[in-house]
Design a protein around this motif. Structure first.
Motif, PDB file in Angstrom:
ATOM      1  N   LYS A  26       1.154   9.347  -7.498  1.00 45.35           N
ATOM      2  CA  LYS A  26       1.295  10.804  -7.661  1.00 45.35           C
ATOM      3  C   LYS A  26       2.441  11.140  -8.617  1.00 45.35           C
ATOM      4  CE  LYS A  26      -1.029  12.006  -3.354  1.00 45.35           C
ATOM      5  NZ  LYS A  26      -0.972  12.646  -2.030  1.00 45.35           N
ATOM      6  N   GLY A  27       2.493  10.386  -9.705  1.00 42.13           N
ATOM      7  CA  GLY A  27       3.439  10.681 -10.776  1.00 42.13           C
ATOM      8  C   GLY A  27       4.858  10.201 -10.562  1.00 42.13           C
ATOM      9  N   ALA A  36      -5.737   1.940 -13.041  1.00 41.46           N
ATOM     10  CA  ALA A  36      -5.516   3.321 -12.619  1.00 41.46           C
ATOM     11  C   ALA A  36      -6.534   3.658 -11.549  1.00 41.46           C
ATOM     12  CB  ALA A  36      -5.656   4.273 -13.797  1.00 41.46           C
ATOM     13  N   TYR A  37      -6.071   4.387 -10.532  1.00 46.64           N
ATOM     14  CA  TYR A  37      -6.972   4.930  -9.520  1.00 46.64           C
ATOM     15  C   TYR A  37      -7.126   6.422  -9.768  1.00 46.64           C
ATOM     16  CZ  TYR A  37      -6.462   0.653  -6.752  1.00 46.64           C
ATOM     17  OH  TYR A  37      -6.480  -0.643  -6.315  1.00 46.64           O
ATOM     18  N   LEU A  38      -8.363   6.878  -9.786  1.00 45.56           N
ATOM     19  CA  LEU A  38      -8.685   8.280  -9.996  1.00 45.56           C
ATOM     20  C   LEU A  38      -9.322   8.801  -8.715  1.00 45.56           C
ATOM     21  CD1 LEU A  38      -7.954   8.730 -12.980  1.00 45.56           C
ATOM     22  CD2 LEU A  38      -9.138   6.542 -12.780  1.00 45.56           C
ATOM     23  N   ASP A  39      -8.815   9.941  -8.252  1.00 47.05           N
ATOM     24  CA  ASP A  39      -9.239  10.427  -6.941  1.00 47.05           C
ATOM     25  C   ASP A  39     -10.550  11.215  -7.042  1.00 47.05           C
ATOM     26  OD1 ASP A  39      -9.560  11.216  -4.401  1.00 47.05           O
ATOM     27  OD2 ASP A  39      -7.700  12.347  -4.247  1.00 47.05           O
ATOM     28  N   GLY A  40     -11.651  10.502  -6.868  1.00 49.87           N
ATOM     29  CA  GLY A  40     -12.966  11.129  -6.894  1.00 49.87           C
ATOM     30  C   GLY A  40     -13.467  11.537  -5.519  1.00 49.87           C
ATOM     31  N   ARG A  54      -1.220   4.407 -10.681  1.00 49.83           N
ATOM     32  CA  ARG A  54      -1.437   3.471 -11.792  1.00 49.83           C
ATOM     33  C   ARG A  54      -0.354   2.411 -11.780  1.00 49.83           C
ATOM     34  NH1 ARG A  54      -1.053   6.679 -17.392  1.00 49.83           N
ATOM     35  NH2 ARG A  54      -1.711   4.640 -18.111  1.00 49.83           N
ATOM     36  N   GLY A  55      -0.611   1.342 -12.505  1.00 54.77           N
ATOM     37  CA  GLY A  55       0.368   0.272 -12.585  1.00 54.77           C
ATOM     38  C   GLY A  55      -0.114  -0.825 -13.514  1.00 54.77           C
ATOM     39  N   SER A  92       1.166   4.819  -1.177  1.00 59.89           N
ATOM     40  CA  SER A  92       0.124   4.397  -2.119  1.00 59.89           C
ATOM     41  C   SER A  92      -1.196   5.016  -1.704  1.00 59.89           C
ATOM     42  CB  SER A  92      -0.018   2.864  -2.108  1.00 59.89           C
ATOM     43  OG  SER A  92      -0.529   2.429  -0.851  1.00 59.89           O
ATOM     44  N   THR A  93      -2.150   4.992  -2.617  1.00 62.95           N
ATOM     45  CA  THR A  93      -3.509   5.437  -2.317  1.00 62.95           C
ATOM     46  C   THR A  93      -4.150   4.525  -1.267  1.00 62.95           C
ATOM     47  OG1 THR A  93      -5.673   5.935  -3.292  1.00 62.95           O
ATOM     48  CG2 THR A  93      -4.414   4.167  -4.323  1.00 62.95           C
ATOM     49  N   TRP A  94      -3.746   3.262  -1.238  1.00 59.35           N
ATOM     50  CA  TRP A  94      -4.270   2.324  -0.226  1.00 59.35           C
ATOM     51  C   TRP A  94      -3.808   2.738   1.168  1.00 59.35           C
ATOM     52  CZ3 TRP A  94      -1.023  -1.123  -3.698  1.00 59.35           C
ATOM     53  CH2 TRP A  94      -1.697  -1.409  -4.888  1.00 59.35           C
TER      54      TRP A  94
END
Lengths: 160, 160
Positions: free
Chosen positions: B62-63, B141-145, B132-133, B92-94
Motif C-alpha cells: 500500500k505504497g 506486483a500484486y494488483l487488487d482485483g 510490489r517487490g 502484506s496482501t498475503w
C-alpha cells in the motif's frame, strides 16, 4: 516439466496427473465479472451457460441429490481455463464457498482417467468427495481439500 | 489456444498475455501443506525458501515499505506452478488474505514485460496496485482485483 513433475509416474501414483486444466472462480454475478475480465485482458466478453438440471447432471452434494446448478463461463488462458461460476438453486460446494469466503478461487481442476478409483484414493488421503455430477461427454467430482491443502480439487473425466 | 485467446494481440492489449504461470495459495503452515500436497500427488515434498529482507526485496505494501516476508514452496504442475505462501513478519496482501478469508488461493500470476506500464494500465481498469517487490532476477506486483475480478492478479517480470 520440472524435476519434481518428471519424477511422478503419471497414471501410477497420486491422481495420475500434475497438470492443472482449470482455475475455478466463484462469483456473485457472472455477467459483471465476465465483462471485467474481458476489459482487463482485452478479449471479447465470454458467454455463459447454465449447467444441466438434476435429471441431466445427476448432481450429488454431500451424498444427496441436489437441484444445484450454476452459470459457467470460460476464459482460455494457455493450458488453463479460468472458469467463472455463479451458483444457482440448491445447496452446493459453490454456494458454501460464496457464503463462507465471498468471491474467490474455489478450486483447481485436473483432467484424469478412472474417476471412482481417484475419488477413493483421495478419500484415503483425507480429501473427501463433496460434490459430483455429469456433463455432456464427461463427469466431474469436487474433493474437499480445504483442511489439508487449503483448496478444493476438481477431477474431470472426459469420455472421448 | 482458444478462439478467444487467439484474438488477443499479445503485447498490444490487456496485460499482453493470457497465460497463467502460477496459482498462489496462502497457507498457515507451509511445511504441513507441502507434505499434504506431496502425499496427494505422489511427489517428493517440495522445499521452501524465505523471501528477501526489506533491503533485498524493497517490499512495498500500500505504497509504504514493509518488513513483510513469506516462506514460499513451488509445485510444478505443467505450465502452472502451485505456489505455497506462508506469510511472515509485517503487513502484506498475503497476511490480509489469511486474516479475511483463511487459507486459500490468493492470486493467479502472469509473466509480463513492462511492469510499470502494465501496473498503470490495470489501475486505469480499476485493478489497483497493492504490493510490489523485487526478487533475484526479476520483480513482482500484486494488483487488487478482488472487487471486480474476484481475485488478486500477480504480474511477474523476469529480466533475463
Amino acid at each position: 516439466m520440472s524435476d519434481i513433475a518428471a519424477t511422478n509416474p503419471a497414471n501410477e501414483t497420486g491422481i495420475g496427473t500434475l497438470t492443472i486444466t482449470q482455475v475455478g472462480l466463484v462469483v456473485r454475478n457472472i455477467e459483471q465479472t465476465a465483462r471485467a475480465f474481458a476489459a482487463v485482458f482485452g478479449i471479447p466478453v465470454p458467454s455463459s451457460n447454465l449447467t444441466g438440471s438434476l435429471d441431466e447432471a445427476h448432481t450429488e452434494y454431500k451424498g444427496q441429490p441436489s437441484e444445484a446448478r450454476a452459470r459457467l463461463a470460460f476464459i482460455k488462458a494457455g493450458q488453463v481455463s479460468i472458469e467463472l461460476i455463479e451458483p444457482i438453486g440448491g445447496p452446493s460446494t459453490w454456494r458454501d464457498f460464496l457464503d463462507e469466503h465471498g468471491e474467490g478461487v474455489h478450486h483447481i481442476a485436473f483432467e484424469i482417467k478412472g474417476m471412482n478409483e481417484r475419488i477413493t484414493y483421495l478419500a484415503d488421503k483425507g480429501v473427501p468427495l463433496v460434490q459430483r455430477g455429469d456433463y455432456t461427454g464427461g463427469c466431474y467430482a469436487y474433493l474437499d481439500g480445504t483442511s489439508s491443502l487449503g483448496v478444493v480439487l476438481e477431477l474431470l473425466e472426459n469420455y472421448r
